[in-house]
Enzyme design. Structure first.
Site, PDB file in Angstrom:
ATOM      1  N   ASN A 162       3.488  -6.262  -2.125  1.00 39.48           N
ATOM      2  CA  ASN A 162       2.948  -6.294  -3.476  1.00 39.48           C
ATOM      3  C   ASN A 162       1.984  -5.134  -3.695  1.00 39.48           C
ATOM      4  O   ASN A 162       1.632  -4.417  -2.753  1.00 39.48           O
ATOM      5  CB  ASN A 162       2.255  -7.638  -3.712  1.00 39.48           C
ATOM      6  CG  ASN A 162       2.416  -8.111  -5.141  1.00 39.48           C
ATOM      7  OD1 ASN A 162       2.358  -7.324  -6.080  1.00 39.48           O
ATOM      8  ND2 ASN A 162       2.633  -9.395  -5.305  1.00 39.48           N
ATOM      9  N   CYS A 163       1.565  -4.976  -4.935  1.00 39.44           N
ATOM     10  CA  CYS A 163       0.624  -3.929  -5.332  1.00 39.44           C
ATOM     11  C   CYS A 163      -0.601  -3.947  -4.431  1.00 39.44           C
ATOM     12  O   CYS A 163      -1.129  -5.007  -4.184  1.00 39.44           O
ATOM     13  CB  CYS A 163       0.202  -4.166  -6.783  1.00 39.44           C
ATOM     14  SG  CYS A 163      -1.154  -3.129  -7.342  1.00 39.44           S
ATOM     15  N   PRO A 164      -1.105  -2.837  -3.926  1.00 39.84           N
ATOM     16  CA  PRO A 164      -0.649  -1.471  -4.158  1.00 39.84           C
ATOM     17  C   PRO A 164       0.183  -0.895  -3.009  1.00 39.84           C
ATOM     18  O   PRO A 164       0.357   0.307  -2.937  1.00 39.84           O
ATOM     19  CB  PRO A 164      -1.977  -0.709  -4.233  1.00 39.84           C
ATOM     20  CG  PRO A 164      -2.814  -1.386  -3.185  1.00 39.84           C
ATOM     21  CD  PRO A 164      -2.382  -2.841  -3.179  1.00 39.84           C
ATOM     22  N   MET A 165       0.678  -1.754  -2.120  1.00 40.90           N
ATOM     23  CA  MET A 165       1.288  -1.223  -0.896  1.00 40.90           C
ATOM     24  C   MET A 165       2.541  -0.364  -1.095  1.00 40.90           C
ATOM     25  O   MET A 165       2.714   0.615  -0.361  1.00 40.90           O
ATOM     26  CB  MET A 165       1.546  -2.355   0.113  1.00 40.90           C
ATOM     27  CG  MET A 165       0.273  -2.935   0.728  1.00 40.90           C
ATOM     28  SD  MET A 165      -0.928  -1.694   1.216  1.00 40.90           S
ATOM     29  CE  MET A 165      -0.232  -1.153   2.759  1.00 40.90           C
TER      30      MET A 165
ATOM     31  N   ASP B  32       8.483  -5.385  -6.044  1.00 42.30           N
ATOM     32  CA  ASP B  32       7.350  -5.601  -6.942  1.00 42.30           C
ATOM     33  C   ASP B  32       7.739  -5.117  -8.344  1.00 42.30           C
ATOM     34  O   ASP B  32       8.006  -3.936  -8.544  1.00 42.30           O
ATOM     35  CB  ASP B  32       6.136  -4.826  -6.391  1.00 42.30           C
ATOM     36  CG  ASP B  32       5.014  -4.708  -7.410  1.00 42.30           C
ATOM     37  OD1 ASP B  32       4.948  -5.542  -8.317  1.00 42.30           O
ATOM     38  OD2 ASP B  32       4.200  -3.767  -7.272  1.00 42.30           O
TER      39      ASP B  32
END
Lengths: 179, 74
Positions: B12-15, B39
């Protein structure tokens, strides 16, 4: 009645994007130690670094205990400083929610949900941020007041600085977030 | 021209963005990176990342809940 025709000036074409335009630096003022805000600090810092933005975190007040080494429990020299660290356990893994903490039940649920939805923990994001050269500057004054020493803090922190450094960066054009 | 893949499915954000930036760091100008992500925010996020960093979005598609981006390093 006729309406006089007014010549409409042609719209200015958008200036071509300047490939070499310098991005503004980002300064995150990490003031809070609440779990949800530490999360925001780490998400924004790692993302900014990933976008090529020079990113700094100024760590002050309740934000400072987040950056105490794991395993360091009681910090400070006098009973007041010791009591403070005793009541507010330092370390990024021990942040509490500002709301719905429920004696640790809230953070436990948060971690469970984060895992289920593929959200990285604040500790993981901090590691990434440090890997991506985010500069973390602890506040000297808060370190003194809380009795925190350099060796209490995680590795890789920059030199402790003061408010003038923050204002200096802002006056040079850094964007700032106070979290 | 080299090409690498970043599998950010399930992250998920920000990965997805962070992992892509890390992969791009090791590439030369003109090399490409193929990103797979689940995502839903990544469509807008990769457009913003591409615009800000100057790395060009060469191709993007979506199939079965997986978003695929091909980006070329500036």
């Amino acid at each position: 009645m006729t309406v006089a025709e007014v010549p409409v000036p042609a719209a200015e074409p958008d200036p071509a994007p300047d490939a070499e335009a310098k991005l503004r630096d980002l300064l995150i003022i990490a003031y809070s130690g609440d779990l949800e805000k530490v999360w925001a600090q780490m998400i924004l810092a790692s993302t900014a670094a990933a976008m090529g933005v020079k990113t700094r975190i100024f760590v002050t007040f309740w934000g400072l205990p987040t950056f105490v080494k794991p395993g360091v429990r009681i910090t400070g020299e006098n009973w007041m400083q010791k009591m403070m660290s005793g009541m507010k356990r330092p370390g990024i893994a021990h942040r509490k929610l500002s709301t719905m903490n429920f004696l640790g039940m809230g953070p436990w649920m948060m971690r469970k949900l984060a895992k289920r939805y593929g959200v990285s923990s604040p500790a993981e994001l901090l590691e990434v941020a440090q890997m991506m050269d985010v500069e973390i500057m602890p506040c000297q004054m808060t370190m003194d007041m809380f009795g925190l020493k350099r060796e209490d803090m995680i590795d890789g922190l920059g030199e402790p600085v003061g408010a003038a450094t923050v204002i200096g960066l802002l006056s040079e054009g850094s964007s700032a977030l106070f979290i | 021209m080299a090409s690498v893949q970043v599998d950010a499915r399930g992250l998920n954000c920000p990965m997805p963005i962070v992992k892509t930036a890390q992969a791009v760091k090791g590439l030369a100008s003109g090399d490409t990176v193929e990103v797979l992500a689940t995502d839903a925010g990544s469509v807008k996020d990769f457009a913003a990342w591409s615009k800000t960093t100057g790395n060009e979005m060469v191709e993007q598609s979506a199939a079965g809940g997986v978003f695929r981006f091909i980006l070329r390093k500036k």
